[in-house]
Design a protein around this motif. Structure first.
Motif, PDB file in Angstrom:
ATOM      1  N   ALA A  24       0.894  -1.054   0.027  1.00 29.06           N
ATOM      2  CA  ALA A  24      -0.308   0.068   0.015  1.00 29.06           C
ATOM      3  C   ALA A  24       0.935   1.244   0.096  1.00 29.06           C
ATOM      4  CB  ALA A  24      -0.774  -0.065   1.257  1.00 29.06           C
ATOM      5  N   SER A  25       1.877   1.330   0.878  1.00 28.90           N
ATOM      6  CA  SER A  25       2.953   2.414   0.691  1.00 28.90           C
ATOM      7  C   SER A  25       3.548   2.647  -0.515  1.00 28.90           C
ATOM      8  CB  SER A  25       3.951   2.084   1.716  1.00 28.90           C
ATOM      9  OG  SER A  25       3.386   2.126   3.021  1.00 28.90           O
ATOM     10  N   LYS A  26       3.681   1.498  -1.446  1.00 29.67           N
ATOM     11  CA  LYS A  26       4.310   1.694  -2.533  1.00 29.67           C
ATOM     12  C   LYS A  26       3.422   2.324  -3.601  1.00 29.67           C
ATOM     13  CE  LYS A  26       7.485  -1.944  -2.186  1.00 29.67           C
ATOM     14  NZ  LYS A  26       7.889  -3.434  -2.563  1.00 29.67           N
ATOM     15  N   THR A  39      14.342  20.739   5.356  1.00 32.01           N
ATOM     16  CA  THR A  39      12.842  20.506   5.331  1.00 32.01           C
ATOM     17  C   THR A  39      12.065  19.969   4.204  1.00 32.01           C
ATOM     18  OG1 THR A  39      13.024  22.667   6.800  1.00 32.01           O
ATOM     19  CG2 THR A  39      10.818  21.941   6.323  1.00 32.01           C
ATOM     20  N   TRP A  40      11.209  18.932   4.493  1.00 28.38           N
ATOM     21  CA  TRP A  40      10.608  18.328   3.432  1.00 28.38           C
ATOM     22  C   TRP A  40       8.898  18.409   3.975  1.00 28.38           C
ATOM     23  CZ3 TRP A  40      12.251  15.857  -0.781  1.00 28.38           C
ATOM     24  CH2 TRP A  40      13.344  15.705  -0.869  1.00 28.38           C
ATOM     25  N   VAL A  41       8.194  19.002   3.094  1.00 29.04           N
ATOM     26  CA  VAL A  41       6.839  19.043   3.382  1.00 29.04           C
ATOM     27  C   VAL A  41       6.104  17.803   2.882  1.00 29.04           C
ATOM     28  CG1 VAL A  41       4.680  20.370   2.894  1.00 29.04           C
ATOM     29  CG2 VAL A  41       6.628  21.471   3.242  1.00 29.04           C
ATOM     30  N   VAL A  42       5.699  17.071   3.281  1.00 27.98           N
ATOM     31  CA  VAL A  42       4.993  15.681   2.810  1.00 27.98           C
ATOM     32  C   VAL A  42       3.546  15.790   2.501  1.00 27.98           C
ATOM     33  CG1 VAL A  42       4.570  13.160   3.311  1.00 27.98           C
ATOM     34  CG2 VAL A  42       6.459  14.467   3.989  1.00 27.98           C
ATOM     35  N   LEU A  43       3.056  15.847   1.009  1.00 32.66           N
ATOM     36  CA  LEU A  43       1.658  15.861   0.655  1.00 32.66           C
ATOM     37  C   LEU A  43       1.245  14.281   0.619  1.00 32.66           C
ATOM     38  CD1 LEU A  43       2.180  18.411  -1.736  1.00 32.66           C
ATOM     39  CD2 LEU A  43       1.496  18.753   0.269  1.00 32.66           C
ATOM     40  N   ARG A  44       0.090  14.046   1.583  1.00 31.05           N
ATOM     41  CA  ARG A  44      -0.153  12.522   1.499  1.00 31.05           C
ATOM     42  C   ARG A  44      -1.074  12.343   0.434  1.00 31.05           C
ATOM     43  NH1 ARG A  44      -3.260  13.378   7.068  1.00 31.05           N
ATOM     44  NH2 ARG A  44      -3.485  15.224   5.814  1.00 31.05           N
ATOM     45  N   ALA A  45      -1.042  11.178  -0.170  1.00 26.95           N
ATOM     46  CA  ALA A  45      -1.967  10.687  -1.313  1.00 26.95           C
ATOM     47  C   ALA A  45      -3.469  10.627  -0.565  1.00 26.95           C
ATOM     48  CB  ALA A  45      -1.433   9.114  -1.619  1.00 26.95           C
ATOM     49  N   PRO A  46      -4.199  10.842  -1.550  1.00 27.85           N
ATOM     50  CA  PRO A  46      -5.683  10.832  -1.040  1.00 27.85           C
ATOM     51  C   PRO A  46      -6.022   9.783  -0.411  1.00 27.85           C
ATOM     52  CG  PRO A  46      -5.444  11.903  -3.166  1.00 27.85           C
ATOM     53  CD  PRO A  46      -4.106  11.089  -2.948  1.00 27.85           C
ATOM     54  N   LEU A  47      -5.798   8.558  -0.707  1.00 26.70           N
ATOM     55  CA  LEU A  47      -6.270   7.429   0.019  1.00 26.70           C
ATOM     56  C   LEU A  47      -5.697   7.238   1.311  1.00 26.70           C
ATOM     57  CD1 LEU A  47      -6.689   4.665  -2.810  1.00 26.70           C
ATOM     58  CD2 LEU A  47      -8.333   5.849  -1.419  1.00 26.70           C
ATOM     59  N   ARG A  48      -4.578   7.875   1.665  1.00 31.21           N
ATOM     60  CA  ARG A  48      -3.875   7.818   2.728  1.00 31.21           C
ATOM     61  C   ARG A  48      -4.422   9.030   4.130  1.00 31.21           C
ATOM     62  NH1 ARG A  48      -1.356   3.233   3.640  1.00 31.21           N
ATOM     63  NH2 ARG A  48       0.842   3.758   3.477  1.00 31.21           N
ATOM     64  N   LEU A  49      -5.128   9.742   3.318  1.00 26.14           N
ATOM     65  CA  LEU A  49      -5.878  11.042   4.338  1.00 26.14           C
ATOM     66  C   LEU A  49      -7.001  10.193   5.274  1.00 26.14           C
ATOM     67  CD1 LEU A  49      -6.423  13.632   1.347  1.00 26.14           C
ATOM     68  CD2 LEU A  49      -4.467  13.713   3.287  1.00 26.14           C
ATOM     69  N   SER A  50      -7.277  10.924   6.214  1.00 28.38           N
ATOM     70  CA  SER A  50      -8.489  10.610   7.092  1.00 28.38           C
ATOM     71  C   SER A  50      -9.888  10.788   6.199  1.00 28.38           C
ATOM     72  CB  SER A  50      -8.570  11.435   8.377  1.00 28.38           C
ATOM     73  OG  SER A  50      -8.943  12.816   7.855  1.00 28.38           O
ATOM     74  N   THR A  51     -10.684  10.018   6.675  1.00 30.34           N
ATOM     75  CA  THR A  51     -12.117  10.109   5.962  1.00 30.34           C
ATOM     76  C   THR A  51     -12.490  11.783   5.867  1.00 30.34           C
ATOM     77  OG1 THR A  51     -12.783   8.153   6.590  1.00 30.34           O
ATOM     78  CG2 THR A  51     -14.528   9.468   5.870  1.00 30.34           C
ATOM     79  N   ASP A  52     -12.345  12.533   7.057  1.00 24.43           N
ATOM     80  CA  ASP A  52     -12.650  14.000   6.796  1.00 24.43           C
ATOM     81  C   ASP A  52     -11.998  14.734   5.730  1.00 24.43           C
ATOM     82  OD1 ASP A  52     -14.773  13.557   9.001  1.00 24.43           O
ATOM     83  OD2 ASP A  52     -13.496  14.376  10.496  1.00 24.43           O
ATOM     84  N   ASP A  53     -10.661  14.482   5.810  1.00 25.94           N
ATOM     85  CA  ASP A  53      -9.435  15.231   4.955  1.00 25.94           C
ATOM     86  C   ASP A  53      -9.931  14.835   3.588  1.00 25.94           C
ATOM     87  OD1 ASP A  53      -8.288  16.775   6.836  1.00 25.94           O
ATOM     88  OD2 ASP A  53      -6.561  15.420   6.968  1.00 25.94           O
ATOM     89  N   ARG A  54     -10.211  13.663   3.244  1.00 25.69           N
ATOM     90  CA  ARG A  54     -10.432  13.176   1.974  1.00 25.69           C
ATOM     91  C   ARG A  54     -11.835  13.898   1.465  1.00 25.69           C
ATOM     92  NH1 ARG A  54      -9.104   8.164   2.881  1.00 25.69           N
ATOM     93  NH2 ARG A  54     -10.748   7.387   3.584  1.00 25.69           N
ATOM     94  N   GLU A 125      -0.016   4.322  -9.472  1.00 25.29           N
ATOM     95  CA  GLU A 125       1.149   4.820  -9.957  1.00 25.29           C
ATOM     96  C   GLU A 125       2.493   4.426  -9.312  1.00 25.29           C
ATOM     97  OE1 GLU A 125       1.541   7.186 -12.524  1.00 25.29           O
ATOM     98  OE2 GLU A 125      -0.641   6.487 -13.041  1.00 25.29           O
ATOM     99  N   ALA A 126       3.557   4.632  -9.917  1.00 19.63           N
ATOM    100  CA  ALA A 126       4.886   4.289  -9.269  1.00 19.63           C
ATOM    101  C   ALA A 126       5.063   5.211  -7.928  1.00 19.63           C
ATOM    102  CB  ALA A 126       5.927   4.144 -10.207  1.00 19.63           C
ATOM    103  N   SER A 127       5.804   4.890  -7.038  1.00 25.00           N
ATOM    104  CA  SER A 127       6.140   5.821  -5.943  1.00 25.00           C
ATOM    105  C   SER A 127       7.046   6.838  -6.293  1.00 25.00           C
ATOM    106  CB  SER A 127       6.403   4.986  -4.926  1.00 25.00           C
ATOM    107  OG  SER A 127       7.727   4.512  -4.934  1.00 25.00           O
ATOM    108  N   HIS A 128       6.955   8.052  -5.606  1.00 25.42           N
ATOM    109  CA  HIS A 128       7.637   9.122  -5.757  1.00 25.42           C
ATOM    110  C   HIS A 128       8.262   9.097  -4.472  1.00 25.42           C
ATOM    111  CE1 HIS A 128       9.052  12.799  -7.037  1.00 25.42           C
ATOM    112  NE2 HIS A 128       8.637  13.445  -5.949  1.00 25.42           N
ATOM    113  N   SER A 129       9.670   8.708  -4.240  1.00 22.34           N
ATOM    114  CA  SER A 129      10.060   8.843  -2.819  1.00 22.34           C
ATOM    115  C   SER A 129      10.939   9.933  -2.692  1.00 22.34           C
ATOM    116  CB  SER A 129      10.960   7.545  -2.605  1.00 22.34           C
ATOM    117  OG  SER A 129      12.049   7.370  -3.418  1.00 22.34           O
ATOM    118  N   ALA A 130      11.415  10.135  -1.640  1.00 15.88           N
ATOM    119  CA  ALA A 130      12.317  11.397  -1.089  1.00 15.88           C
ATOM    120  C   ALA A 130      13.695  10.957  -1.114  1.00 15.88           C
ATOM    121  CB  ALA A 130      11.930  11.517   0.202  1.00 15.88           C
ATOM    122  N   ASP A 131      13.962   9.872  -1.816  1.00 16.89           N
ATOM    123  CA  ASP A 131      15.432   9.188  -1.582  1.00 16.89           C
ATOM    124  C   ASP A 131      16.484  10.101  -2.469  1.00 16.89           C
ATOM    125  OD1 ASP A 131      14.972   6.888  -0.089  1.00 16.89           O
ATOM    126  OD2 ASP A 131      13.974   5.895  -1.754  1.00 16.89           O
TER     127      ASP A 131
END
Length: 131
Positions: A24-26, A39-54, A125-131
């Motif tokens: 799921a993380s991938k 500093t990194w700002v992490v924008l969460r994938a929509p399916l990783r949001l809480s129900t309220d945020d989604r 989609e393929a993951s977009h990592s911070a590596d």
């Protein structure tokens, strides 16, 4: 046949919850934005949001769509909607506000950021990592 034997073995072994979490993380990877050297700002994938945020994100997306269909929309309203979308998907509100401040009123940059985020965080989609 070999494939039938493999399928039976796979069914017997099952999957682990940890294995599913990794998959799921991938699949639904976050979208990290490098704000500065530390500093990194992490924008969460929509399916990783809480129900309220989604739900809030869907409302904001509808507003954005309505605005873009209306030739009379104001840039101020568009800026605020995009900014609220970033605040909604960011994992840290304070960092989201820093990102928004760094972008300023550059509507093209804000729109590009959100379009790229949307493309990269779509299911499958393929993951977009911070590596």
């Amino acid at each position: 046949s070999w494939s039938a034997l493999w399928e039976v073995r796979a069914m017997e072994q099952g999957v682990t919850l940890e294995g599913l979490r990794q998959e799921a993380s991938k699949r639904y990877a976050d979208y990290p934005v490098h704000l500065d050297e530390t500093t990194w700002v992490v924008l969460r994938a929509p399916l990783r949001l809480s129900t309220d945020d989604r739900s809030r994100l869907r409302q904001l997306q509808r507003s954005l769509s309505d605005m873009q269909d209306d030739p009379q929309y104001s840039d101020v309203d568009l800026l605020e909607t995009l900014r609220n979308m970033i605040r909604t998907v960011a994992n840290d509100r304070r960092l989201a506000d820093q990102l928004i401040e760094a972008i300023g009123e550059d509507l093209a940059l804000l729109q590009t950021l959100f379009e790229d985020y949307s493309e990269r965080t779509q299911a499958g989609e393929a993951s977009h990592s911070a590596d």
